[in-house]
Design a protein around this motif. Structure first.
Motif, PDB file in Angstrom:
ATOM      1  N   GLN A 192       0.815  -1.209   0.000  1.00 44.38           N
ATOM      2  CA  GLN A 192       0.000   0.000   0.000  1.00 44.38           C
ATOM      3  C   GLN A 192       0.853   1.267   0.000  1.00 44.38           C
ATOM      4  O   GLN A 192       0.436   2.308  -0.526  1.00 44.38           O
ATOM      5  CB  GLN A 192      -0.946  -0.030   1.208  1.00 44.38           C
ATOM      6  N   VAL A 193       2.050   1.188   0.564  1.00 39.24           N
ATOM      7  CA  VAL A 193       2.978   2.319   0.487  1.00 39.24           C
ATOM      8  C   VAL A 193       3.434   2.527  -0.953  1.00 39.24           C
ATOM      9  O   VAL A 193       3.706   3.653  -1.384  1.00 39.24           O
ATOM     10  CB  VAL A 193       4.192   2.080   1.414  1.00 39.24           C
ATOM     11  N   THR A 194       3.490   1.439  -1.721  1.00 36.28           N
ATOM     12  CA  THR A 194       3.945   1.521  -3.111  1.00 36.28           C
ATOM     13  C   THR A 194       2.926   2.189  -4.024  1.00 36.28           C
ATOM     14  O   THR A 194       3.294   2.777  -5.048  1.00 36.28           O
ATOM     15  CB  THR A 194       4.259   0.100  -3.638  1.00 36.28           C
ATOM     16  N   THR A 195       1.648   2.136  -3.655  1.00 39.05           N
ATOM     17  CA  THR A 195       0.582   2.641  -4.536  1.00 39.05           C
ATOM     18  C   THR A 195       0.821   4.068  -5.019  1.00 39.05           C
ATOM     19  O   THR A 195       0.785   4.329  -6.236  1.00 39.05           O
ATOM     20  CB  THR A 195      -0.786   2.545  -3.838  1.00 39.05           C
ATOM     21  N   PRO A 196       1.042   5.060  -4.117  1.00 35.90           N
ATOM     22  CA  PRO A 196       1.244   6.428  -4.626  1.00 35.90           C
ATOM     23  C   PRO A 196       2.505   6.573  -5.457  1.00 35.90           C
ATOM     24  O   PRO A 196       2.572   7.462  -6.328  1.00 35.90           O
ATOM     25  CB  PRO A 196       1.323   7.278  -3.346  1.00 35.90           C
ATOM     26  N   LEU A 197       3.496   5.721  -5.236  1.00 35.30           N
ATOM     27  CA  LEU A 197       4.717   5.817  -6.037  1.00 35.30           C
ATOM     28  C   LEU A 197       4.474   5.310  -7.457  1.00 35.30           C
ATOM     29  O   LEU A 197       5.056   5.831  -8.408  1.00 35.30           O
ATOM     30  CB  LEU A 197       5.848   5.028  -5.377  1.00 35.30           C
ATOM     31  N   VAL A 198       3.625   4.298  -7.605  1.00 33.56           N
ATOM     32  CA  VAL A 198       3.249   3.833  -8.943  1.00 33.56           C
ATOM     33  C   VAL A 198       2.527   4.954  -9.686  1.00 33.56           C
ATOM     34  O   VAL A 198       2.769   5.196 -10.878  1.00 33.56           O
ATOM     35  CB  VAL A 198       2.364   2.570  -8.849  1.00 33.56           C
ATOM     36  N   ASN A 199       1.645   5.675  -8.971  1.00 27.37           N
ATOM     37  CA  ASN A 199       0.970   6.814  -9.587  1.00 27.37           C
ATOM     38  C   ASN A 199       1.963   7.925  -9.921  1.00 27.37           C
ATOM     39  O   ASN A 199       1.852   8.589 -10.960  1.00 27.37           O
ATOM     40  CB  ASN A 199      -0.112   7.349  -8.647  1.00 27.37           C
ATOM     41  N   ALA A 200       2.940   8.131  -9.039  1.00 20.08           N
ATOM     42  CA  ALA A 200       3.933   9.192  -9.260  1.00 20.08           C
ATOM     43  C   ALA A 200       4.788   8.913 -10.492  1.00 20.08           C
ATOM     44  O   ALA A 200       5.258   9.850 -11.144  1.00 20.08           O
ATOM     45  CB  ALA A 200       4.826   9.333  -8.027  1.00 20.08           C
ATOM     46  N   LEU A 201       4.994   7.636 -10.812  1.00 19.14           N
ATOM     47  CA  LEU A 201       5.741   7.299 -12.024  1.00 19.14           C
ATOM     48  C   LEU A 201       5.075   7.919 -13.251  1.00 19.14           C
ATOM     49  O   LEU A 201       5.736   8.490 -14.122  1.00 19.14           O
ATOM     50  CB  LEU A 201       5.827   5.783 -12.198  1.00 19.14           C
ATOM     51  N   GLY A 202       3.756   7.794 -13.314  1.00 19.70           N
ATOM     52  CA  GLY A 202       3.032   8.380 -14.438  1.00 19.70           C
ATOM     53  C   GLY A 202       3.103   9.896 -14.430  1.00 19.70           C
ATOM     54  O   GLY A 202       3.222  10.527 -15.482  1.00 19.70           O
ATOM     55  N   MET A 203       3.039  10.509 -13.239  1.00 25.50           N
ATOM     56  CA  MET A 203       3.125  11.972 -13.151  1.00 25.50           C
ATOM     57  C   MET A 203       4.522  12.465 -13.519  1.00 25.50           C
ATOM     58  O   MET A 203       4.681  13.535 -14.101  1.00 25.50           O
ATOM     59  CB  MET A 203       2.742  12.421 -11.745  1.00 25.50           C
ATOM     60  N   ASP A 204       5.536  11.689 -13.154  1.00 26.77           N
ATOM     61  CA  ASP A 204       6.899  12.020 -13.572  1.00 26.77           C
ATOM     62  C   ASP A 204       6.974  12.133 -15.093  1.00 26.77           C
ATOM     63  O   ASP A 204       7.564  13.066 -15.642  1.00 26.77           O
ATOM     64  CB  ASP A 204       7.871  10.928 -13.110  1.00 26.77           C
ATOM     65  N   ALA A 205       6.374  11.156 -15.750  1.00 24.65           N
ATOM     66  CA  ALA A 205       6.393  11.154 -17.211  1.00 24.65           C
ATOM     67  C   ALA A 205       5.646  12.355 -17.780  1.00 24.65           C
ATOM     68  O   ALA A 205       6.109  13.017 -18.705  1.00 24.65           O
ATOM     69  CB  ALA A 205       5.794   9.851 -17.737  1.00 24.65           C
ATOM     70  N   ALA A 206       4.467  12.642 -17.206  1.00 25.91           N
ATOM     71  CA  ALA A 206       3.674  13.768 -17.694  1.00 25.91           C
ATOM     72  C   ALA A 206       4.427  15.082 -17.514  1.00 25.91           C
ATOM     73  O   ALA A 206       4.415  15.947 -18.393  1.00 25.91           O
ATOM     74  CB  ALA A 206       2.335  13.807 -16.960  1.00 25.91           C
ATOM     75  N   ARG A 207       5.092  15.241 -16.388  1.00 24.42           N
ATOM     76  CA  ARG A 207       5.836  16.469 -16.126  1.00 24.42           C
ATOM     77  C   ARG A 207       6.990  16.639 -17.115  1.00 24.42           C
ATOM     78  O   ARG A 207       7.356  17.753 -17.482  1.00 24.42           O
ATOM     79  CB  ARG A 207       6.373  16.452 -14.694  1.00 24.42           C
ATOM     80  N   ALA A 208       7.575  15.518 -17.526  1.00 20.70           N
ATOM     81  CA  ALA A 208       8.694  15.574 -18.468  1.00 20.70           C
ATOM     82  C   ALA A 208       8.229  15.732 -19.909  1.00 20.70           C
ATOM     83  O   ALA A 208       9.044  15.743 -20.831  1.00 20.70           O
ATOM     84  CB  ALA A 208       9.538  14.309 -18.337  1.00 20.70           C
ATOM     85  N   GLY A 209       6.911  15.845 -20.101  1.00 19.77           N
ATOM     86  CA  GLY A 209       6.382  16.015 -21.446  1.00 19.77           C
ATOM     87  C   GLY A 209       6.215  14.714 -22.200  1.00 19.77           C
ATOM     88  O   GLY A 209       6.042  14.724 -23.427  1.00 19.77           O
ATOM     89  N   VAL A 210       6.249  13.590 -21.488  1.00 20.30           N
ATOM     90  CA  VAL A 210       6.070  12.276 -22.121  1.00 20.30           C
ATOM     91  C   VAL A 210       4.586  11.920 -22.073  1.00 20.30           C
ATOM     92  O   VAL A 210       3.969  11.932 -21.008  1.00 20.30           O
ATOM     93  CB  VAL A 210       6.895  11.195 -21.395  1.00 20.30           C
ATOM     94  N   ALA A 211       4.000  11.622 -23.227  1.00 23.46           N
ATOM     95  CA  ALA A 211       2.574  11.322 -23.301  1.00 23.46           C
ATOM     96  C   ALA A 211       2.282   9.950 -22.708  1.00 23.46           C
ATOM     97  O   ALA A 211       2.767   8.927 -23.199  1.00 23.46           O
ATOM     98  CB  ALA A 211       2.111  11.370 -24.750  1.00 23.46           C
ATOM     99  N   VAL A 212       1.502   9.934 -21.619  1.00 24.01           N
ATOM    100  CA  VAL A 212       1.099   8.686 -20.974  1.00 24.01           C
ATOM    101  C   VAL A 212      -0.406   8.737 -20.761  1.00 24.01           C
ATOM    102  O   VAL A 212      -0.927   9.694 -20.180  1.00 24.01           O
ATOM    103  CB  VAL A 212       1.820   8.490 -19.618  1.00 24.01           C
ATOM    104  N   ASP A 213      -1.123   7.726 -21.225  1.00 29.52           N
ATOM    105  CA  ASP A 213      -2.567   7.639 -21.041  1.00 29.52           C
ATOM    106  C   ASP A 213      -2.835   6.890 -19.733  1.00 29.52           C
ATOM    107  O   ASP A 213      -2.753   5.671 -19.671  1.00 29.52           O
ATOM    108  CB  ASP A 213      -3.197   6.900 -22.225  1.00 29.52           C
ATOM    109  N   PHE A 214      -3.143   7.647 -18.671  1.00 31.52           N
ATOM    110  CA  PHE A 214      -3.348   7.053 -17.357  1.00 31.52           C
ATOM    111  C   PHE A 214      -4.509   6.066 -17.361  1.00 31.52           C
ATOM    112  O   PHE A 214      -4.436   4.994 -16.766  1.00 31.52           O
ATOM    113  CB  PHE A 214      -3.612   8.150 -16.320  1.00 31.52           C
ATOM    114  N   GLY A 215      -5.628   6.461 -18.018  1.00 31.96           N
ATOM    115  CA  GLY A 215      -6.814   5.610 -18.021  1.00 31.96           C
ATOM    116  C   GLY A 215      -6.551   4.255 -18.646  1.00 31.96           C
ATOM    117  O   GLY A 215      -6.946   3.218 -18.109  1.00 31.96           O
ATOM    118  N   THR A 216      -5.868   4.249 -19.793  1.00 34.08           N
ATOM    119  CA  THR A 216      -5.566   2.982 -20.473  1.00 34.08           C
ATOM    120  C   THR A 216      -4.635   2.125 -19.625  1.00 34.08           C
ATOM    121  O   THR A 216      -4.843   0.912 -19.480  1.00 34.08           O
ATOM    122  CB  THR A 216      -4.923   3.259 -21.842  1.00 34.08           C
ATOM    123  N   ALA A 217      -3.593   2.751 -19.060  1.00 33.18           N
ATOM    124  CA  ALA A 217      -2.645   1.996 -18.238  1.00 33.18           C
ATOM    125  C   ALA A 217      -3.334   1.386 -17.032  1.00 33.18           C
ATOM    126  O   ALA A 217      -3.102   0.230 -16.676  1.00 33.18           O
ATOM    127  CB  ALA A 217      -1.497   2.903 -17.797  1.00 33.18           C
TER     128      ALA A 217
END
Length: 292
Positions: free
Chosen positions: A107-132
């Motif tokens: 459960q501690v890992t859950t927000p970090l998995v979400n943060a991985l996607g936000m890291d990508a979005a912040r770097a300008g990398v297109a990631v579809d959260f809903g599909t993933a």
């Protein structure tokens, strides 16, 4: 390609979530724990993770180590727990501590998995959260069916071995999710995506407190049914394979709105969606109570 790799992270994470949380009662009952003791293990792991999540998030924010490495490290800890549970003979207290520790880290890992996607979005990398996330739910469904069948064929002792395999897959998928740019700080990423808003006034705080009470009730109902689904199924003559089918149906049902999440948000306000979800959770609880 980034969405595909992030979908692999979600797939591995939610497969592990299924094996640990959805099948927790199956394993702990087989190891000699009673229903009250299982409830204590689940409650303690949830409380511990709630306390640890902001501490770990703060540490990640200040660390130069990428988020993906943190996710891989936490997955490795859970895998070691799985190895211990697979090798040691049954001991209710030790099994409760090991299993509870694995649930806490998960459960501690859950927000970090979400943060991985936000890291990508912040770097300008297109990631579809809903599909993933939908891929994660679909993998949860497949894992639930497979785990139910394997437990029915070989017993609950197969679960720790499956947990080890799932966490190794998560570590590999997390380490493979890299891109140019980005930063590991979850708080900085969240601020970049969602700008800071004005503080709530007194009336707004009261309404938000009421919302928290309602959400606590909804999640309590949801968790009570999910965490004790095996006992519910058993009391109605079901087995581990039926538990797998039940969670498969649930996971497949949530895949559809996740695939079309952007369209849902474009058409309906979040408050409307929350109200619909609350009614759905209440209907599910009533249907579970009245099931023949």
């Amino acid at each position: 390609m980034p969405t595909f790799r992030y979908a692999l992270v979600n797939a591995a994470y939610w497969a592990g979530f299924c094996l640990l949380l959805a099948f927790s009662s199956v394993f702990l009952l087989a190891r000699g724990l009673g229903n009250a003791q299982i409830g204590l293990v689940l409650a303690a792991s949830g409380l511990a993770s709630a306390a640890l999540q902001p501490l770990v998030a703060g540490r990640v924010d200040r660390s130069r180590v990428p988020t993906r490495v943190w996710v891989a490290g936490l997955a490795s800890l859970i895998a070691l727990d799985g190895v211990a549970l697979a090798l040691v003979p049954a001991d209710p207290l030790r099994d409760a501590l090991l299993f509870g520790g694995a649930l806490c880290v998960l459960q501690v890992t859950t927000p970090l998995v979400n943060a991985l996607g936000m890291d990508a979005a912040r770097a300008g990398v297109a990631v579809d959260f809903g599909t993933a996330r939908a891929v994660g739910s679909f993998t949860f469904a497949l894992t639930s069916t497979a785990a139910g069948a394997l437990v029915g064929a070989f017993g609950a002792e197969v679960l720790p071995r499956l947990v080890v395999g799932g966490q190794v897959a998560l570590a590999v998928a997390a380490l493979a999710f890299f891109f140019k740019g980005g930063h590991s700080g979850a708080a900085e990423v969240a601020q970049a995506i969602e700008p800071e808003t004005a503080a709530l006034d007194a009336a707004g705080r009261r309404r938000f407190a009421l919302l928290l009470v309602g959400m606590t009730g909804a999640y309590t109902s949801h968790a009570a049914i999910n965490n004790f689904m095996f006992q519910i199924a058993s009391s109605h003559g079901g087995a581990a394979s039926d538990l797998g089918v039940a969670f498969t149906v649930a996971a497949l049902a949530e895949t559809i709105p996740m695939l079309f999440f952007r369209r849902l948000l474009a058409r309906w306000r979040p408050g409307t969606l929350l109200r619909v979800a609350a009614v759905g959770i209440a209907v599910k609880a009533l249907a579970t109570l009245l099931a023949p």
